[in-house]
Each structure stands twice: as structure tokens, then as C-alpha cells.
Design an enzyme around this catalytic site. Structure first.
Site, mmCIF file in Angstrom:
data_model
loop_
_atom_site.group_PDB
_atom_site.id
_atom_site.type_symbol
_atom_site.label_atom_id
_atom_site.label_comp_id
_atom_site.label_asym_id
_atom_site.label_seq_id
_atom_site.Cartn_x
_atom_site.Cartn_y
_atom_site.Cartn_z
ATOM 1 N N SER A 95 0.932 -1.135 0.024
ATOM 2 C CA SER A 95 -0.091 -0.061 0.098
ATOM 3 C C SER A 95 0.732 1.020 0.040
ATOM 4 O O SER A 95 1.636 1.625 1.119
ATOM 5 C CB SER A 95 -0.854 0.095 1.267
ATOM 6 O OG SER A 95 -1.674 -1.338 1.503
ATOM 7 N N LYS A 170 -7.415 1.524 -2.255
ATOM 8 C CA LYS A 170 -6.666 1.088 -1.159
ATOM 9 C C LYS A 170 -7.064 2.275 -0.179
ATOM 10 O O LYS A 170 -7.132 2.019 1.180
ATOM 11 C CB LYS A 170 -5.396 0.592 -1.235
ATOM 12 C CG LYS A 170 -4.566 0.207 0.176
ATOM 13 C CD LYS A 170 -5.117 -0.662 0.956
ATOM 14 C CE LYS A 170 -4.571 -1.139 2.077
ATOM 15 N NZ LYS A 170 -5.151 -2.453 2.614
ATOM 16 N N LYS A 238 0.926 5.516 8.003
ATOM 17 C CA LYS A 238 1.341 5.859 6.589
ATOM 18 C C LYS A 238 0.361 5.891 5.551
ATOM 19 O O LYS A 238 0.235 6.888 4.752
ATOM 20 C CB LYS A 238 2.403 4.691 6.216
ATOM 21 C CG LYS A 238 3.050 4.503 4.864
ATOM 22 C CD LYS A 238 2.120 3.684 4.014
ATOM 23 C CE LYS A 238 2.168 2.103 4.615
ATOM 24 N NZ LYS A 238 1.513 1.038 3.725
HETATM 25 P P1 NAD Z 1 6.023 -5.993 7.570
HETATM 26 O O1 NAD Z 1 6.940 -4.707 7.982
HETATM 27 O O2 NAD Z 1 5.766 -6.978 8.203
HETATM 28 O O3 NAD Z 1 6.752 -6.653 6.013
HETATM 29 C C1 NAD Z 1 7.633 -5.948 5.059
HETATM 30 C C2 NAD Z 1 8.744 -6.667 4.867
HETATM 31 O O4 NAD Z 1 9.518 -6.287 3.593
HETATM 32 C C3 NAD Z 1 9.587 -7.215 5.840
HETATM 33 O O5 NAD Z 1 10.054 -8.504 5.673
HETATM 34 C C4 NAD Z 1 11.040 -6.123 5.448
HETATM 35 O O6 NAD Z 1 12.210 -7.054 5.887
HETATM 36 C C5 NAD Z 1 10.994 -6.334 4.160
HETATM 37 N N1 NAD Z 1 11.597 -5.299 3.151
HETATM 38 C C6 NAD Z 1 11.504 -3.870 3.648
HETATM 39 N N2 NAD Z 1 12.321 -3.254 2.651
HETATM 40 C C7 NAD Z 1 12.874 -4.093 1.771
HETATM 41 C C8 NAD Z 1 13.611 -4.150 0.749
HETATM 42 N N3 NAD Z 1 14.245 -2.892 0.366
HETATM 43 N N4 NAD Z 1 13.946 -4.911 -0.057
HETATM 44 C C9 NAD Z 1 13.521 -6.527 0.471
HETATM 45 N N5 NAD Z 1 12.660 -6.529 1.468
HETATM 46 C C10 NAD Z 1 12.479 -5.339 2.361
HETATM 47 O O7 NAD Z 1 4.826 -5.163 6.526
HETATM 48 P P2 NAD Z 1 3.320 -6.172 6.152
HETATM 49 O O8 NAD Z 1 2.371 -6.229 7.365
HETATM 50 O O9 NAD Z 1 3.702 -7.361 5.593
HETATM 51 O O10 NAD Z 1 2.993 -5.098 5.039
HETATM 52 C C11 NAD Z 1 3.251 -4.878 3.691
HETATM 53 C C12 NAD Z 1 2.448 -4.060 2.804
HETATM 54 O O11 NAD Z 1 1.178 -4.267 3.031
HETATM 55 C C13 NAD Z 1 2.546 -2.561 3.473
HETATM 56 O O12 NAD Z 1 2.311 -1.428 2.626
HETATM 57 C C14 NAD Z 1 1.243 -2.797 4.371
HETATM 58 O O13 NAD Z 1 0.386 -1.398 4.391
HETATM 59 C C15 NAD Z 1 0.390 -3.638 3.473
HETATM 60 N N6 NAD Z 1 -0.793 -4.103 4.233
HETATM 61 C C16 NAD Z 1 -0.631 -4.842 5.282
HETATM 62 C C17 NAD Z 1 -1.890 -5.506 6.060
HETATM 63 C C18 NAD Z 1 -1.575 -6.260 7.487
HETATM 64 O O14 NAD Z 1 -2.852 -6.470 8.036
HETATM 65 N N7 NAD Z 1 -0.353 -6.514 7.887
HETATM 66 C C19 NAD Z 1 -2.974 -5.553 5.271
HETATM 67 C C20 NAD Z 1 -3.073 -4.976 4.176
HETATM 68 C C21 NAD Z 1 -2.183 -4.216 3.391
#
Ligand code: NAD
Length: 297
Positions: A95, A170, A238
Site C-alpha cells: 500500500s 486502497k 502511513k
Molecule cells: P512488514 O513490515 O511485516 O513486512 C515488510 C517486509 O519487507 C519485511 O520482511 C522487510 O524485511 C521487507 N523489506 C523492507 N524493505 C525491503 C527491501 N528494500 N527489499 C526487500 N525486502 C524489504 O509489513 P506487512 O504488514 O507485511 O505489510 C506490507 C504491505 O502490505 C504494507 O504496505 C502494508 O500497508 C500492506 N498491508 C498490510 C496489512 C496487514 O494487515 N499487515 C493488510 C493490508 C495491507
């Protein structure tokens, strides 16, 4: 299909697992080596960079925290775009700001690579079940190429417009979720301070007009004092920041979104940025001096 997958966090890990279960070959990368090892244990192949993951994939999916992370992972040195072959597809399911999605989409187009922005809703439980709602921006023909993958990840995938439209959709989703949780917090704080059992109030209203997926997911968390993420406060902050920036550029007033955004910033300053967004209720509880929980007998 051969799929590159970059970003194996709360959401990316179960999504990648569902693609493996559907029989695809996965080439995975995350800056956290432990996350990569976990997926290798499930049958994925480890890659040393986003470039390496994309070089192996007909489609490469990114699932990262925010726009700057996606820019670094896709456009940066050793990034996905360096490895992507012409006419392969990059699908960013994070997102992020619609403006950043458009910037990345334009850079991909210059190299003959197709791009979709395809953020999701449903959180970790639906990522695990493969029942996410997927909101997509991009070209119809690119969307159709990727629909079989979306079917392994979600129960719906809707093309809402050109690149950027997925993230506008979104942001609309995130406004509704944030304002819903805040309203739930006010309602249950009032009921609790009036001496009622908030769980009884929740059971009483959930079948009526106030009932919602948000209420069903988040009221039990508040009542049981379980604020383990789920979806982190700092990620929702964010999203509302991106919504307010988009609104400013379109000259749209979002007063309720602005108010919840202030609450989220205050909670982050209290060290609660990594709690689940259901902890929005903590701000309202603190103002009333009461916690949403069953009355002590
Ligand atoms: P998270 O922080 O758990 O995971 C992010 C991952 O990305 C981590 O494993 C991190 O090490 C990795 N990462 C960061 N920078 C990187 C890079 N440059 N190269 C490779 N890996 C990298 O986040 P999440 O909860 O999985 O959310 C991910 C996205 O999904 C976000 O944009 C969030 O807003 C969206 N989202 C999350 C949820 C939820 O319930 N958690 C629901 C819908 C949407």
C-alpha cells in the site's frame, strides 16, 4: 509460473506460501535473511537481491512497507527492474502513494516492463486463507495475465483504473477502516463507562446497521486487550498520510481522516507504533480514564 517475490513480512510470507501451494516456482528475497530461510523451508528458492528474484520470474511481486521501500527495491541498484526481462510483469502489492506507484509504473514502461499496482485488504488472516480483496491499477491485458495468480491470493481482484488506481482504492479502504475503529472506540468507551459489558454491547449491535467486518475483527481484540499486530499503527499512519497528501493535491477536505491521523501520531509518540491498529481505542480510553473490558465482578 516462475514468480519472483520480494518482501516476506506479515503479509508477504503467507502470500508467497499460497503461491507455492498453487504449484508455482518461487524465487524469494527479503533484506531479512531469516524470512528468506523460512520460505526456503517451504520449497522456495533463495535469491541474493531483488534483481536476482526478478531475473528468474515471468512475474515479480513486491510486498513492502511504503513507497520509499518499493522505490528502493524496484528502481534502486540491484533492484527488481534491473533483473526484469522486457514484457515481464512487476506487481507491487504494497500500500503506497498513488503518485509513487505512477512513477514506478513509468520507469517500468520505459524498459518495456508491464506494471500493476495491486494493494490488498483483509490483513494477515485473509493473506493466510488466500481470501484477500485485491484492488488493481494498470492495463486490462496485463491484469488478465496476472489474474490466475490473484486467484491464489484473494477472493476478489478488481481492476479499478490505470496505474495508481489500485492505491487510490486502497486509500479509500483505509479511510473507512480507520474511522470505523475510532467510532467503535468511542462507542465502547461510552458503554463501558456507563457500566455495561462491552462484549454484550458488541453482541447486541453486530447484527444491525452498525455491524461490520471491522467491528467483528477489532471489538473482540479490544475487549480481550490483545493488541498484537495484525496491521501496525505505524502502517495505518502511513496510509492516512498518503490519503491526506492525495486529498490535498485534489483539493478535497477529509476532516475525519485528519483527526484519526492525529490520534495515530500520538500513539506512535507513546511507543505504540508496532501495536495493532485496534489500539486506536487506547487514545479514546485514556481521555475517558476507562478501558474497554468486561466489568469486574
Ligand atoms: P512488514 O513490515 O511485516 O513486512 C515488510 C517486509 O519487507 C519485511 O520482511 C522487510 O524485511 C521487507 N523489506 C523492507 N524493505 C525491503 C527491501 N528494500 N527489499 C526487500 N525486502 C524489504 O509489513 P506487512 O504488514 O507485511 O505489510 C506490507 C504491505 O502490505 C504494507 O504496505 C502494508 O500497508 C500492506 N498491508 C498490510 C496489512 C496487514 O494487515 N499487515 C493488510 C493490508 C495491507
Amino acid at each position: 509460473m516462475k514468480i519472483g517475490f520480494v518482501g516476506l513480512g506479515i503479509m508477504g510470507k503467507p502470500m508467497a506460501r499460497n503461491l507455492l501451494k498453487a504449484g508455482h516456482d518461487l524465487f524469494v528475497y527479503d533484506i531479512n535473511p531469516e524470512s528468506v530461510s523460512a520460505l526456503v523451508g517451504d520449497g522456495a528458492k533463495a535469491c541474493a537481491s531483488g534483481k536476482d528474484a526478478a531475473a528468474n520470474g515471468e512475474v515479480t511481486i513486491t510486498m513492502l512497507p511504503d513507497g520509499p521501500d518499493v522505490e528502493a527495491a524496484v528502481l534502486g541498484a540491484g533492484g527488481v527492474l534491473e533483473g526484469a526481462a522486457a514484457r515481464s510483469v512487476i506487481v507491487d502489492m504494497s500500500s503506497i502513494s498513488p503518485i509513487v506507484a505512477q512513477k514506478i509504473g513509468a520507469a517500468c514502461a520505459e524498459q518495456g516492463v508491464d506494471f500493476l499496482d495491486a494493494p490488498v485488504s483483509g490483513g494477515e488472516p485473509k493473506a493466510v486463507d488466500g481470501t484477500l480483496a485485491i484492488m488493481v491499477g494498470g492495463k486490462q491485458e496485463t491484469f488478465e495475465t496476472v489474474v490466475p495468480l490473484f486467484k491464489s491470493l484473494g477472493s476478489s481482484a478488481t481492476l479499478t483504473g490505470p496505474v495508481g488506481a489500485g492505491n487510490v482504492t486502497k486509500l479509500a479502504n483505509q479511510i473507512m477502516v480507520a474511522c470505523n475503529i475510532a467510532a467503535m472506540g468511542e462507542a465502547l468507551v461510552l458503554a463501558t463507562k456507563a457500566g455495561l459489558d462491552p462484549d454484550v454491547v458488541f453482541q447486541a449491535v453486530k447484527g444491525g446497521l452498525a455491524g461490520s467486518t471491522v467491528l467483528n475483527a477489532k471489538a473482540p481484540m479490544a475487549i480481550s486487550r490483545n493488541f498484537k499486530p495484525g496491521f501496525r499503527i505505524k502502517l495505518h499512519q502511513k496510509d492516512l498520510r498518503n490519503a491526506l497528501l492525495a486529498a490535498e493535491s485534489l483539493k478535497v477536505s477529509l476532516p475525519f481522516t485528519g483527526m484519526v491521523q492525529q490520534i495515530l501520531i500520538s500513539l506512535m509518540n507513546e511507543g505504540k507504533g508496532d501495536l495493532d491498529h485496534s489500539a486506536i481505542v487506547n487514545f479514546i480510553e485514556d481521555m475517558a480514564g476507562v478501558e474497554i473490558k468486561k466489568p469486574e465482578v
